[in-house]
Design a protein around this motif. Structure first.
Motif, PDB file in Angstrom:
ATOM      1  N   HIS A  10       0.837  -1.201   0.000  1.00 28.30           N
ATOM      2  CA  HIS A  10       0.000   0.000   0.000  1.00 28.30           C
ATOM      3  C   HIS A  10       0.869   1.248   0.000  1.00 28.30           C
ATOM      4  CE1 HIS A  10      -3.427  -2.514   0.975  1.00 28.30           C
ATOM      5  NE2 HIS A  10      -2.677  -3.100   1.885  1.00 28.30           N
ATOM      6  N   GLU A  11       0.234   2.349  -0.302  1.00 26.77           N
ATOM      7  CA  GLU A  11       0.910   3.636  -0.223  1.00 26.77           C
ATOM      8  C   GLU A  11       0.907   4.092   1.234  1.00 26.77           C
ATOM      9  OE1 GLU A  11      -0.412   6.616  -3.013  1.00 26.77           O
ATOM     10  OE2 GLU A  11      -1.348   5.032  -4.182  1.00 26.77           O
ATOM     11  N   PRO A  12       2.064   4.345   1.829  1.00 29.71           N
ATOM     12  CA  PRO A  12       2.111   4.720   3.249  1.00 29.71           C
ATOM     13  C   PRO A  12       1.237   5.917   3.607  1.00 29.71           C
ATOM     14  CG  PRO A  12       4.299   4.230   2.469  1.00 29.71           C
ATOM     15  CD  PRO A  12       3.393   4.215   1.263  1.00 29.71           C
ATOM     16  N   LYS A  13       1.275   6.987   2.837  1.00 31.80           N
ATOM     17  CA  LYS A  13       0.492   8.173   3.185  1.00 31.80           C
ATOM     18  C   LYS A  13      -0.997   7.853   3.181  1.00 31.80           C
ATOM     19  CE  LYS A  13      -0.384  12.969   2.124  1.00 31.80           C
ATOM     20  NZ  LYS A  13      -0.096  14.124   1.292  1.00 31.80           N
ATOM     21  N   LYS A  14      -1.452   7.107   2.203  1.00 25.82           N
ATOM     22  CA  LYS A  14      -2.867   6.741   2.133  1.00 25.82           C
ATOM     23  C   LYS A  14      -3.258   5.895   3.337  1.00 25.82           C
ATOM     24  CE  LYS A  14      -6.251   4.345  -0.732  1.00 25.82           C
ATOM     25  NZ  LYS A  14      -6.881   3.740   0.420  1.00 25.82           N
ATOM     26  N   ASP A  15      -2.418   4.936   3.703  1.00 29.86           N
ATOM     27  CA  ASP A  15      -2.709   4.091   4.861  1.00 29.86           C
ATOM     28  C   ASP A  15      -2.799   4.906   6.140  1.00 29.86           C
ATOM     29  OD1 ASP A  15      -2.747   1.836   3.284  1.00 29.86           O
ATOM     30  OD2 ASP A  15      -0.707   1.236   3.798  1.00 29.86           O
ATOM     31  N   GLU A  16      -1.882   5.843   6.309  1.00 29.57           N
ATOM     32  CA  GLU A  16      -1.891   6.680   7.510  1.00 29.57           C
ATOM     33  C   GLU A  16      -3.152   7.525   7.576  1.00 29.57           C
ATOM     34  OE1 GLU A  16       1.689   8.832   6.961  1.00 29.57           O
ATOM     35  OE2 GLU A  16       2.943   7.109   7.398  1.00 29.57           O
ATOM     36  N   ARG A  21      -8.520   8.692   9.766  1.00 26.88           N
ATOM     37  CA  ARG A  21      -9.946   8.943   9.535  1.00 26.88           C
ATOM     38  C   ARG A  21     -10.813   8.006  10.369  1.00 26.88           C
ATOM     39  NH1 ARG A  21      -8.219   9.217   4.024  1.00 26.88           N
ATOM     40  NH2 ARG A  21      -8.251  11.379   3.372  1.00 26.88           N
ATOM     41  N   HIS A  22     -10.420   6.757  10.453  1.00 29.26           N
ATOM     42  CA  HIS A  22     -11.209   5.762  11.167  1.00 29.26           C
ATOM     43  C   HIS A  22     -10.933   5.731  12.664  1.00 29.26           C
ATOM     44  CE1 HIS A  22     -11.595   4.323   7.006  1.00 29.26           C
ATOM     45  NE2 HIS A  22     -12.784   3.937   7.424  1.00 29.26           N
ATOM     46  N   ASN A  23      -9.904   6.419  13.114  1.00 29.36           N
ATOM     47  CA  ASN A  23      -9.527   6.418  14.527  1.00 29.36           C
ATOM     48  C   ASN A  23      -9.285   7.826  15.046  1.00 29.36           C
ATOM     49  OD1 ASN A  23      -9.039   3.384  15.174  1.00 29.36           O
ATOM     50  ND2 ASN A  23      -8.076   3.732  13.200  1.00 29.36           N
ATOM     51  N   SER A  24     -10.051   8.776  14.563  1.00 25.97           N
ATOM     52  CA  SER A  24      -9.809  10.177  14.912  1.00 25.97           C
ATOM     53  C   SER A  24      -9.884  10.432  16.414  1.00 25.97           C
ATOM     54  CB  SER A  24     -10.772  11.095  14.172  1.00 25.97           C
ATOM     55  OG  SER A  24     -12.110  10.777  14.512  1.00 25.97           O
ATOM     56  N   GLU A  25     -10.753   9.718  17.113  1.00 26.94           N
ATOM     57  CA  GLU A  25     -10.860   9.908  18.561  1.00 26.94           C
ATOM     58  C   GLU A  25      -9.594   9.466  19.285  1.00 26.94           C
ATOM     59  OE1 GLU A  25     -11.928   5.794  17.658  1.00 26.94           O
ATOM     60  OE2 GLU A  25     -12.628   7.679  16.813  1.00 26.94           O
ATOM     61  N   ALA A  45      -6.689  21.859  11.737  1.00 27.25           N
ATOM     62  CA  ALA A  45      -5.852  21.667  10.553  1.00 27.25           C
ATOM     63  C   ALA A  45      -5.796  20.194  10.154  1.00 27.25           C
ATOM     64  CB  ALA A  45      -4.441  22.201  10.810  1.00 27.25           C
ATOM     65  N   VAL A  46      -5.675  19.323  11.143  1.00 21.45           N
ATOM     66  CA  VAL A  46      -5.658  17.885  10.852  1.00 21.45           C
ATOM     67  C   VAL A  46      -7.012  17.453  10.288  1.00 21.45           C
ATOM     68  CG1 VAL A  46      -5.492  15.581  11.881  1.00 21.45           C
ATOM     69  CG2 VAL A  46      -3.859  17.358  12.521  1.00 21.45           C
ATOM     70  N   ALA A  47      -8.091  17.930  10.886  1.00 24.48           N
ATOM     71  CA  ALA A  47      -9.426  17.577  10.397  1.00 24.48           C
ATOM     72  C   ALA A  47      -9.615  18.026   8.957  1.00 24.48           C
ATOM     73  CB  ALA A  47     -10.491  18.199  11.301  1.00 24.48           C
ATOM     74  N   GLN A  48      -9.160  19.229   8.622  1.00 24.56           N
ATOM     75  CA  GLN A  48      -9.282  19.721   7.253  1.00 24.56           C
ATOM     76  C   GLN A  48      -8.490  18.851   6.283  1.00 24.56           C
ATOM     77  OE1 GLN A  48     -11.230  22.086   5.924  1.00 24.56           O
ATOM     78  NE2 GLN A  48     -12.152  22.229   7.949  1.00 24.56           N
ATOM     79  N   THR A  49      -7.312  18.411   6.702  1.00 21.42           N
ATOM     80  CA  THR A  49      -6.494  17.539   5.850  1.00 21.42           C
ATOM     81  C   THR A  49      -7.188  16.210   5.628  1.00 21.42           C
ATOM     82  OG1 THR A  49      -4.453  18.557   6.609  1.00 21.42           O
ATOM     83  CG2 THR A  49      -4.265  16.359   5.658  1.00 21.42           C
ATOM     84  N   LEU A  50      -7.769  15.658   6.666  1.00 19.12           N
ATOM     85  CA  LEU A  50      -8.452  14.370   6.535  1.00 19.12           C
ATOM     86  C   LEU A  50      -9.676  14.471   5.633  1.00 19.12           C
ATOM     87  CD1 LEU A  50      -8.194  13.029  10.189  1.00 19.12           C
ATOM     88  CD2 LEU A  50      -6.804  12.400   8.213  1.00 19.12           C
ATOM     89  N   LEU A  51     -10.359  15.599   5.680  1.00 19.91           N
ATOM     90  CA  LEU A  51     -11.534  15.785   4.820  1.00 19.91           C
ATOM     91  C   LEU A  51     -11.131  16.041   3.371  1.00 19.91           C
ATOM     92  CD1 LEU A  51     -13.703  18.041   7.123  1.00 19.91           C
ATOM     93  CD2 LEU A  51     -14.104  15.641   6.556  1.00 19.91           C
ATOM     94  N   ARG A  52     -10.000  16.696   3.184  1.00 16.55           N
ATOM     95  CA  ARG A  52      -9.563  17.103   1.853  1.00 16.55           C
ATOM     96  C   ARG A  52      -8.997  15.934   1.056  1.00 16.55           C
ATOM     97  NH1 ARG A  52      -6.136  21.246   3.187  1.00 16.55           N
ATOM     98  NH2 ARG A  52      -4.473  19.769   3.494  1.00 16.55           N
ATOM     99  N   GLU A  53      -8.236  15.089   1.683  1.00 15.97           N
ATOM    100  CA  GLU A  53      -7.507  14.034   0.963  1.00 15.97           C
ATOM    101  C   GLU A  53      -8.361  12.820   0.714  1.00 15.97           C
ATOM    102  OE1 GLU A  53      -3.689  13.896   0.799  1.00 15.97           O
ATOM    103  OE2 GLU A  53      -3.478  15.943   1.448  1.00 15.97           O
TER     104      GLU A  53
END
Length: 53
Positions: A10-16, A21-25, A45-53
């Motif tokens: 897998h692509e590391p960035k995508k996996d991270e 996204r699935h473990n934000s809490e 800022a992290v939330a915006q990145t997760l929504l954008r990508e």
């Protein structure tokens, strides 16, 4: 096993990002009290990145 999953199949960035996204809490507290260079919330800022990508 984890190394092989993360880097060979897998692509590391995508996996991270998918994991975050699935473990934000689980990671939100890491950014409490952290600000971006322009003074905005680190959590935001992290939330915006997760929504954008």
């Amino acid at each position: 096993m984890l190394y092989g999953f993360s880097y060979e199949e897998h692509e590391p960035k995508k996996d991270e990002l998918d994991w975050m996204r699935h473990n934000s809490e689980r990671v939100q507290h890491l950014f409490d009290g952290v600000n971006t260079r322009d003074g905005e919330s680190g959590c935001g800022a992290v939330a915006q990145t997760l929504l954008r990508e």
